[in-house]
Design an enzyme around this catalytic site. Structure first.
Site, PDB file in Angstrom:
ATOM      1  N   CYS A   1     -10.454  -3.105  -4.666  1.00  0.00           N
ATOM      2  CA  CYS A   1      -9.518  -4.169  -5.072  1.00  0.00           C
ATOM      3  C   CYS A   1     -10.271  -5.407  -5.533  1.00  0.00           C
ATOM      4  O   CYS A   1      -9.853  -6.074  -6.482  1.00  0.00           O
ATOM      5  CB  CYS A   1      -8.558  -4.508  -3.935  1.00  0.00           C
ATOM      6  SG  CYS A   1      -7.334  -3.207  -3.670  1.00  0.00           S
TER       7      CYS A   1
ATOM      8  N   ASN B   1       0.852  -1.198   0.000  1.00  0.00           N
ATOM      9  CA  ASN B   1       0.000   0.000   0.000  1.00  0.00           C
ATOM     10  C   ASN B   1       0.886   1.246   0.000  1.00  0.00           C
ATOM     11  O   ASN B   1       1.916   1.302   0.679  1.00  0.00           O
ATOM     12  CB  ASN B   1      -0.996   0.003   1.166  1.00  0.00           C
ATOM     13  CG  ASN B   1      -0.379  -0.178   2.529  1.00  0.00           C
ATOM     14  OD1 ASN B   1       0.626  -0.856   2.693  1.00  0.00           O
ATOM     15  ND2 ASN B   1      -0.987   0.425   3.525  1.00  0.00           N
ATOM     16  N   ILE B   2       0.480   2.213  -0.796  1.00  0.00           N
ATOM     17  CA  ILE B   2       1.223   3.471  -0.916  1.00  0.00           C
ATOM     18  C   ILE B   2       0.237   4.594  -0.647  1.00  0.00           C
ATOM     19  O   ILE B   2      -0.663   4.856  -1.457  1.00  0.00           O
ATOM     20  CB  ILE B   2       1.862   3.605  -2.322  1.00  0.00           C
ATOM     21  CG1 ILE B   2       2.757   2.386  -2.622  1.00  0.00           C
ATOM     22  CG2 ILE B   2       2.661   4.911  -2.414  1.00  0.00           C
ATOM     23  CD1 ILE B   2       3.244   2.301  -4.062  1.00  0.00           C
TER      24      ILE B   2
ATOM     25  N   GLU C   1      -2.807  -4.772  -3.179  1.00  0.00           N
ATOM     26  CA  GLU C   1      -3.293  -5.747  -4.165  1.00  0.00           C
ATOM     27  C   GLU C   1      -3.283  -5.153  -5.571  1.00  0.00           C
ATOM     28  O   GLU C   1      -2.890  -5.791  -6.542  1.00  0.00           O
ATOM     29  CB  GLU C   1      -4.735  -6.171  -3.830  1.00  0.00           C
ATOM     30  CG  GLU C   1      -4.905  -6.867  -2.499  1.00  0.00           C
ATOM     31  CD  GLU C   1      -5.161  -5.921  -1.333  1.00  0.00           C
ATOM     32  OE1 GLU C   1      -4.603  -4.802  -1.308  1.00  0.00           O
ATOM     33  OE2 GLU C   1      -5.917  -6.314  -0.445  1.00  0.00           O
TER      34      GLU C   1
HETATM   35  N1  THU Z   1      -5.191  -1.408   2.363  1.00  0.00           N
HETATM   36  C1  THU Z   1      -4.623  -2.236   1.436  1.00  0.00           C
HETATM   37  O1  THU Z   1      -3.507  -1.989   0.969  1.00  0.00           O
HETATM   38  N2  THU Z   1      -5.311  -3.331   1.069  1.00  0.00           N
HETATM   39  C2  THU Z   1      -6.519  -3.715   1.590  1.00  0.00           C
HETATM   40  O2  THU Z   1      -7.068  -4.706   1.161  1.00  0.00           O
HETATM   41  C3  THU Z   1      -7.118  -2.923   2.658  1.00  0.00           C
HETATM   42  C4  THU Z   1      -6.509  -1.609   2.921  1.00  0.00           C
HETATM   43  C5  THU Z   1      -4.437  -0.230   2.800  1.00  0.00           C
HETATM   44  C6  THU Z   1      -4.976   1.101   2.366  1.00  0.00           C
HETATM   45  C7  THU Z   1      -4.444   2.012   3.436  1.00  0.00           C
HETATM   46  O3  THU Z   1      -3.121   2.393   3.095  1.00  0.00           O
HETATM   47  C8  THU Z   1      -4.380   1.145   4.676  1.00  0.00           C
HETATM   48  O4  THU Z   1      -4.429  -0.198   4.211  1.00  0.00           O
HETATM   49  C9  THU Z   1      -5.489   1.383   5.668  1.00  0.00           C
HETATM   50  O5  THU Z   1      -6.715   1.330   5.062  1.00  0.00           O
END
Ligand code: THU
Length: 131
Positions: free
Chosen positions: A89, A42-43, A55
């Site tokens: 996602c 996640n970025i 994802e």
């Molecule tokens: N996030 C993801 O990367 N994937 C997920 O399936 C759920 C949420 C990230 C987004 C954000 O950076 C952090 O988790 C909190 O929501």
């Protein structure tokens, strides 16, 4: 490549998450039908809305390299427990790996698997779009 190995790839990449706002790290690893692995994290962004999930980063990296067929996606997070993909996602996952599976690991180290079609039934898809 075992499910555990794909989960381990997601765990390793998770350390690269850029998540200063939520402090929540997510790692994803997708394996293609030919056995190649692409990872993502996640970025986040100060605007919040420009944040992208792990994802989608993994899938978009692979797609941009020409990959078309995906077999399995592993998702891990800093919670250490099963972390299901968000709604956006899921829509992306169903588009590119409708017949694939997703693997998770819980806090006890148990691995579980979910078919994409189980996770996202009745999805809006290209068949509906063409009607
Ligand atoms: N996030 C993801 O990367 N994937 C997920 O399936 C759920 C949420 C990230 C987004 C954000 O950076 C952090 O988790 C909190 O929501």
């Amino acid at each position: 490549m075992t499910k555990k190995e794909l989960i381990n790839a997601a765990k390793m990449t998770m350390e690269n998450a850029y998540s200063p706002y939520s402090q929540f790290k997510v790692g994803a690893a997708v394996i293609t039908k030919s056995g190649k692995i692409y990872t993502g994290v996640n970025i986040e962004n100060v605007s919040f809305g420009a944040t992208i999930c792990a994802e989608r980063v993994a899938l978009f990296k692979a797609i941009s390299e020409g990959e078309k067929e995906f077999e399995m996606l592993a998702i891990v997070s800093s919670s250490g427990d099963v972390t299901y993909p968000c709604g956006i996602c899921r829509q992306v996952i169903v588009e590119h790996m409708r017949n694939g599976n997703i693997v998770f690991e819980d806090i006890k180290g148990n691995i579980s698997e979910l078919a994409v079609q189980e996770m996202m039934p009745f999805s809006f898809d290209e068949v509906t779009l063409k009607k």
